[in-house]
Design a protein around this motif. Structure first.
Motif, PDB file in Angstrom:
ATOM      1  N   GLU A  76       0.828  -1.212   0.000  1.00 25.12           N
ATOM      2  CA  GLU A  76       0.000   0.000   0.000  1.00 25.12           C
ATOM      3  C   GLU A  76       0.861   1.262   0.000  1.00 25.12           C
ATOM      4  O   GLU A  76       0.531   2.253  -0.666  1.00 25.12           O
ATOM      5  CB  GLU A  76      -0.934  -0.008   1.204  1.00 25.12           C
ATOM      6  N   SER A  77       1.945   1.233   0.734  1.00 25.92           N
ATOM      7  CA  SER A  77       2.839   2.393   0.743  1.00 25.92           C
ATOM      8  C   SER A  77       3.491   2.595  -0.624  1.00 25.92           C
ATOM      9  O   SER A  77       3.734   3.729  -1.043  1.00 25.92           O
ATOM     10  CB  SER A  77       3.902   2.212   1.825  1.00 25.92           C
ATOM     11  N   PHE A  78       3.774   1.490  -1.311  1.00 25.61           N
ATOM     12  CA  PHE A  78       4.272   1.574  -2.693  1.00 25.61           C
ATOM     13  C   PHE A  78       3.275   2.333  -3.567  1.00 25.61           C
ATOM     14  O   PHE A  78       3.663   3.184  -4.380  1.00 25.61           O
ATOM     15  CB  PHE A  78       4.512   0.164  -3.216  1.00 25.61           C
ATOM     16  N   TYR A  79       1.971   2.049  -3.402  1.00 26.41           N
ATOM     17  CA  TYR A  79       0.951   2.770  -4.173  1.00 26.41           C
ATOM     18  C   TYR A  79       1.019   4.273  -3.877  1.00 26.41           C
ATOM     19  O   TYR A  79       0.933   5.106  -4.794  1.00 26.41           O
ATOM     20  CB  TYR A  79      -0.456   2.273  -3.825  1.00 26.41           C
ATOM     21  N   LEU A  80       1.154   4.612  -2.604  1.00 19.72           N
ATOM     22  CA  LEU A  80       1.172   6.016  -2.202  1.00 19.72           C
ATOM     23  C   LEU A  80       2.395   6.735  -2.764  1.00 19.72           C
ATOM     24  O   LEU A  80       2.290   7.865  -3.270  1.00 19.72           O
ATOM     25  CB  LEU A  80       1.161   6.122  -0.674  1.00 19.72           C
ATOM     26  N   VAL A  81       3.539   6.076  -2.673  1.00 23.45           N
ATOM     27  CA  VAL A  81       4.776   6.672  -3.194  1.00 23.45           C
ATOM     28  C   VAL A  81       4.670   6.894  -4.693  1.00 23.45           C
ATOM     29  O   VAL A  81       5.035   7.962  -5.217  1.00 23.45           O
ATOM     30  CB  VAL A  81       5.986   5.770  -2.861  1.00 23.45           C
ATOM     31  N   TRP A  82       4.155   5.888  -5.392  1.00 20.37           N
ATOM     32  CA  TRP A  82       4.075   5.961  -6.853  1.00 20.37           C
ATOM     33  C   TRP A  82       3.123   7.065  -7.309  1.00 20.37           C
ATOM     34  O   TRP A  82       3.417   7.816  -8.235  1.00 20.37           O
ATOM     35  CB  TRP A  82       3.631   4.601  -7.394  1.00 20.37           C
ATOM     36  N   MET A  83       1.968   7.166  -6.651  1.00 21.60           N
ATOM     37  CA  MET A  83       0.999   8.200  -7.014  1.00 21.60           C
ATOM     38  C   MET A  83       1.509   9.607  -6.729  1.00 21.60           C
ATOM     39  O   MET A  83       1.204  10.556  -7.454  1.00 21.60           O
ATOM     40  CB  MET A  83      -0.305   7.997  -6.227  1.00 21.60           C
ATOM     41  N   ALA A  84       2.238   9.752  -5.628  1.00 21.79           N
ATOM     42  CA  ALA A  84       2.661  11.075  -5.188  1.00 21.79           C
ATOM     43  C   ALA A  84       3.561  11.760  -6.217  1.00 21.79           C
ATOM     44  O   ALA A  84       3.416  12.960  -6.477  1.00 21.79           O
ATOM     45  CB  ALA A  84       3.378  10.968  -3.842  1.00 21.79           C
ATOM     46  N   ASP A  85       4.494  11.002  -6.827  1.00 26.52           N
ATOM     47  CA  ASP A  85       5.402  11.590  -7.822  1.00 26.52           C
ATOM     48  C   ASP A  85       5.831  10.525  -8.826  1.00 26.52           C
ATOM     49  O   ASP A  85       6.972  10.060  -8.807  1.00 26.52           O
ATOM     50  CB  ASP A  85       6.626  12.192  -7.125  1.00 26.52           C
ATOM     51  N   PRO A  86       4.938  10.123  -9.727  1.00 27.04           N
ATOM     52  CA  PRO A  86       5.268   9.040 -10.663  1.00 27.04           C
ATOM     53  C   PRO A  86       6.337   9.424 -11.674  1.00 27.04           C
ATOM     54  O   PRO A  86       7.000   8.549 -12.236  1.00 27.04           O
ATOM     55  CB  PRO A  86       3.929   8.764 -11.356  1.00 27.04           C
ATOM     56  N   PHE A  87       6.542  10.714 -11.907  1.00 24.27           N
ATOM     57  CA  PHE A  87       7.522  11.153 -12.902  1.00 24.27           C
ATOM     58  C   PHE A  87       8.958  11.012 -12.395  1.00 24.27           C
ATOM     59  O   PHE A  87       9.905  11.283 -13.130  1.00 24.27           O
ATOM     60  CB  PHE A  87       7.251  12.609 -13.287  1.00 24.27           C
ATOM     61  N   LEU A  88       9.102  10.564 -11.148  1.00 24.92           N
ATOM     62  CA  LEU A  88      10.423  10.388 -10.577  1.00 24.92           C
ATOM     63  C   LEU A  88      11.115   9.135 -11.102  1.00 24.92           C
ATOM     64  O   LEU A  88      12.332   9.001 -11.000  1.00 24.92           O
ATOM     65  CB  LEU A  88      10.291  10.299  -9.046  1.00 24.92           C
ATOM     66  N   TYR A  89      10.336   8.224 -11.726  1.00 25.40           N
ATOM     67  CA  TYR A  89      10.864   6.903 -12.099  1.00 25.40           C
ATOM     68  C   TYR A  89      10.843   6.712 -13.615  1.00 25.40           C
ATOM     69  O   TYR A  89       9.854   7.045 -14.275  1.00 25.40           O
ATOM     70  CB  TYR A  89      10.059   5.811 -11.397  1.00 25.40           C
ATOM     71  N   GLU A  90      11.910   6.148 -14.139  1.00 26.46           N
ATOM     72  CA  GLU A  90      12.069   6.016 -15.584  1.00 26.46           C
ATOM     73  C   GLU A  90      11.684   4.647 -16.113  1.00 26.46           C
ATOM     74  O   GLU A  90      11.660   4.441 -17.323  1.00 26.46           O
ATOM     75  CB  GLU A  90      13.524   6.324 -15.976  1.00 26.46           C
ATOM     76  N   VAL A  91      11.405   3.712 -15.213  1.00 26.19           N
ATOM     77  CA  VAL A  91      11.033   2.358 -15.620  1.00 26.19           C
ATOM     78  C   VAL A  91       9.783   1.956 -14.852  1.00 26.19           C
ATOM     79  O   VAL A  91       9.725   2.109 -13.630  1.00 26.19           O
ATOM     80  CB  VAL A  91      12.161   1.348 -15.327  1.00 26.19           C
ATOM     81  N   SER A  92       8.780   1.439 -15.571  1.00 25.08           N
ATOM     82  CA  SER A  92       7.563   0.976 -14.886  1.00 25.08           C
ATOM     83  C   SER A  92       6.757   0.093 -15.817  1.00 25.08           C
ATOM     84  O   SER A  92       6.448   0.468 -16.941  1.00 25.08           O
ATOM     85  CB  SER A  92       6.710   2.158 -14.424  1.00 25.08           C
ATOM     86  N   ALA A  93       6.418  -1.098 -15.305  1.00 22.57           N
ATOM     87  CA  ALA A  93       5.572  -2.007 -16.074  1.00 22.57           C
ATOM     88  C   ALA A  93       4.107  -1.603 -15.969  1.00 22.57           C
ATOM     89  O   ALA A  93       3.324  -1.824 -16.883  1.00 22.57           O
ATOM     90  CB  ALA A  93       5.752  -3.435 -15.575  1.00 22.57           C
TER      91      ALA A  93
END
Length: 641
Positions: A76-93
């Motif tokens: 669940e915390s992964f969901y929160l982190v990802w939603m908060a700033d998704p542009f921070l990551y360059e790889v995502s399935a």
């Protein structure tokens, strides 16, 4: 004179009051007379419809009321982190973070509000799809709208089974379920003839396909085959509207690519790297591993529960279709029994769980089977004479929808698929369409709705009493704490609140600033980094515990600039069950712990991350950022030669 005037006014008021009381008495008498004149079956129908409406409200208020309770430090915390700033990551399935990011911004990152929105969106889509399905199955029943909506709302509560492990924050699984519900709505609206209603249906199918890809590409692939199969069986397959749906999905995907990475090439590279990284970790997400047929083993208690639901609901339907006193009594008893289960659970009168085991979600199959058997037993030959190809096609697709939802997961497909068990239920409901058309109403189906609500309540109770990777039932949480940059208020166990508050205070006292980059070597603490306001670099969750966790972490962080790596704080958990080896830092060109200063230490809460024992965590501050930056650049230059 004044006294006489007052007495006259008072007398007039008294006469008016007595007149109103007389009128009210006359109306009550007329109502009672009408009820006496009503057939017993009609009175029963009104009564059970009211029960179903009340049960739906109980469930919604109950689930929404718990939206500020509990927190899982991993998924669940992964969901929160990802939603908060998704542009921070360059790889995502999965791209769910980009889809939900506007919602997170709109709600200012409030965790409770995000959960409530997720619950209401899921239920709303399920209700809309079920309403459309019931109307398409029996257009003759549209006049009794209250009953139709009551039945649809009751059946739609089965979509809330998704929350039976209590991970209510929007994530890739919730987006996958919502995309399938949207696609179902589109299929119910779409026709080969291109009317405005039909065009909207094909467009909605395209939107559903796009969202499925953004949630899980594997689900999108399976959904594409499923939709084409459904259209062929339904005799709705037409190239022009199908191309329209495909064009909508492609255009939305192209727009997404431009917004996320600035180019289609960049987005393709994002997904390509995600597929490559999935091979590193060894978590069961390769193409060879997802193409499988899983089995399930039901404990005796679960089998008995399914059989009970099947028989009780079948008897209740027989009673609703019968005009005999015994049948009406059977319907009344079953309906009150189901409602009582929902009510006592929602009102907190029962604190235990049903103990139905790993595959408890399959309990909904009891209602699905009872619906299918009702159609066979009570519709008889009308089942084949009055059921169209479109209805058969949609029913067959709905049977496979839970596996389409689960396709690609590394968990058991039956266990995961039961989160989308609403489709199994609605597949069974399609079989009773001839009865609804014959009676021109869905009132006989209220027992289905009540049984569904009782099952939804039973499974939700498991989530509230045994929330995933949390140490106690949600009802025992008694400590409020504000976490993250948004300062979201959550009600947590005292041990969790102490853990979070201690980490937040320690980080702040050490000079940590909101938004500072951090590397998580604990392998399981995206939640604590979210709580202190850190920016997890490399991955939203640097996941440990898998054979390839170290290789995956290295590959992800090599895409991060040396400046960010040099400025990053380090969360370290010595000898933790999921800890990432410190070799990772050396491979990045960072001398750890040499170039870092340990500034804080705290203990995790018991149960955090799903582990009973408390563990030590350390926060390390970069003390020689320039040296780390030079070492990082030197390594990368060497690798490029």
């Amino acid at each position: 004179m004044a006294g006489a005037h007052i007495h006259h006014v008072q007398s007039s008021k008294n006469r008016l009051l007595h007149r109103r009381m007389d009128l009210a008495s006359e109306q009550c008498l007329m109502t009672n007379n009408r009820l006496r004149e009503m057939p017993a079956a009609l009175v029963l129908q009104h009564f059970v419809t009211c029960l179903s409406i009340l049960a739906t409200l109980f469930i919604l208020v109950w689930v929404l009321g718990y939206s500020s309770y509990g927190l899982d430090f991993t998924d669940e915390s992964f969901y929160l982190v990802w939603m908060a700033d998704p542009f921070l990551y360059e790889v995502s399935a999965t791209q769910f973070g980009f889809v939900y990011h506007p919602l997170s911004v709109l709600l200012k990152g409030d965790i409770s509000a995000l959960r409530q929105a997720n619950i209401l969106i899921t239920f709303g889509l399920a209700w809309a799809m079920t309403c459309l399905l019931l109307h398409s199955l029996a257009p003759e029943a549209r006049e009794r709208r209250v009953v139709l909506h009551a039945v649809a709302a009751g059946l739609a509560t089965s979509a809330l089974i998704f929350f039976d492990s209590w991970l209510p924050t929007p994530g890739y699984d919730s987006l996958a379920l919502q995309s399938l519900l949207i696609t179902g709505i589109g299929l119910l609206l779409a026709e080969t003839k291109l009317t405005p209603r039909s065009l909207s249906g094909w467009i909605v199918i395209g939107i559903g396909g796009w969202l499925a890809f953004m949630a899980k590409p594997s689900t999108a692939l399976a959904l594409a085959f499923g939709v084409c199969f459904c259209l062929l069986v339904s005799r709705k397959f037409s190239l022009q509207p199908l191309l329209l749906a495909a064009a909508v999905a492609i255009v939305l995907l192209l727009i997404s690519a431009l917004l996320i990475d600035g180019s289609v090439e960049g987005f393709v590279e994002r997904v390509r790297l995600a597929i490559e990284f999935a091979k590193y970790i060894g978590g069961g997400h390769t193409a060879a591993e997802i193409l499988r047929i899983d089995n399930f083993l039901l404990p005796a208690r679960t089998k008995h529960a399914i059989l009970f639901v099947l028989v009780a609901t079948l008897v209740a339907i027989w009673g609703a279709l019968s005009k005999k006193a015994l049948g009406l009594i059977a319907t009344l008893v079953a309906s009150i029994g189901y409602f009582a289960i929902t009510a006592v659970l929602a009102l907190g009168e029962i604190t235990g769980t049903a103990g139905l085991g790993q595959f408890q979600g399959l309990l909904i199959s009891g209602v699905a089977f009872s619906a299918a058997l009702s159609g066979v037993l009570f519709a008889r030959m009308k089942l084949f004479d009055n059921t169209s190809a479109a209805q058969w096609g949609l029913g067959i697709l709905f049977l496979f929808m839970p596996h389409i939802y689960a396709f690609g997961t590394n968990g058991n497909y039956w266990e995961s698929g039961s989160s989308a068990g609403i489709f199994w239920l609605l597949a069974g409901v399609t079989v009773i369409a001839p009865i609804a058309r014959d009676r021109k109403a869905w009132t006989f189906a209220i027992p289905f709705a009540l049984a569904t609500q009782a099952i939804a309540a039973t499974l939700l109770q498991t989530g509230f009493e045994e929330p995933q990777r949390q140490p106690q039932p949600l009802r025992l949480n008694d400590t409020n704490v504000a976490i993250g940059i948004s300062r979201s208020n959550l009600t947590l166990p005292n041990t969790y609140a102490t853990y979070i508050s201690g980490a937040m205070t320690a980080a702040q006292d050490s000079g940590f600033r909101l938004g500072d980059p951090a590397i998580d070597l604990s392998g399981q603490s995206p939640g604590i980094l979210y709580a202190i306001g850190a920016a997890n670099i490399g991955q939203a969750w640097t996941i440990g515990g898998y054979p390839g966790s170290l290789k995956l972490a290295q590959a992800a962080l090599e895409l991060v600039s040396c400046e960010k790596i040099a400025a990053a704080w380090v969360l370290y958990e010595p000898d933790g069950p999921r800890s990432i080896p410190v070799e990772l830092m050396h491979w990045l060109g960072a001398a750890f712990p040499g170039n870092y200063e340990q500034v804080s230490t705290w203990r995790t809460a018991e149960g955090a991350g799903g582990y009973a024992e408390s563990r030590i965590q350390q926060l390390w501050k970069p003390a020689a950022a320039q040296d780390t930056q030079r070492g990082c650049r030197a390594l990368r230059e060497k690798e490029t030669k």
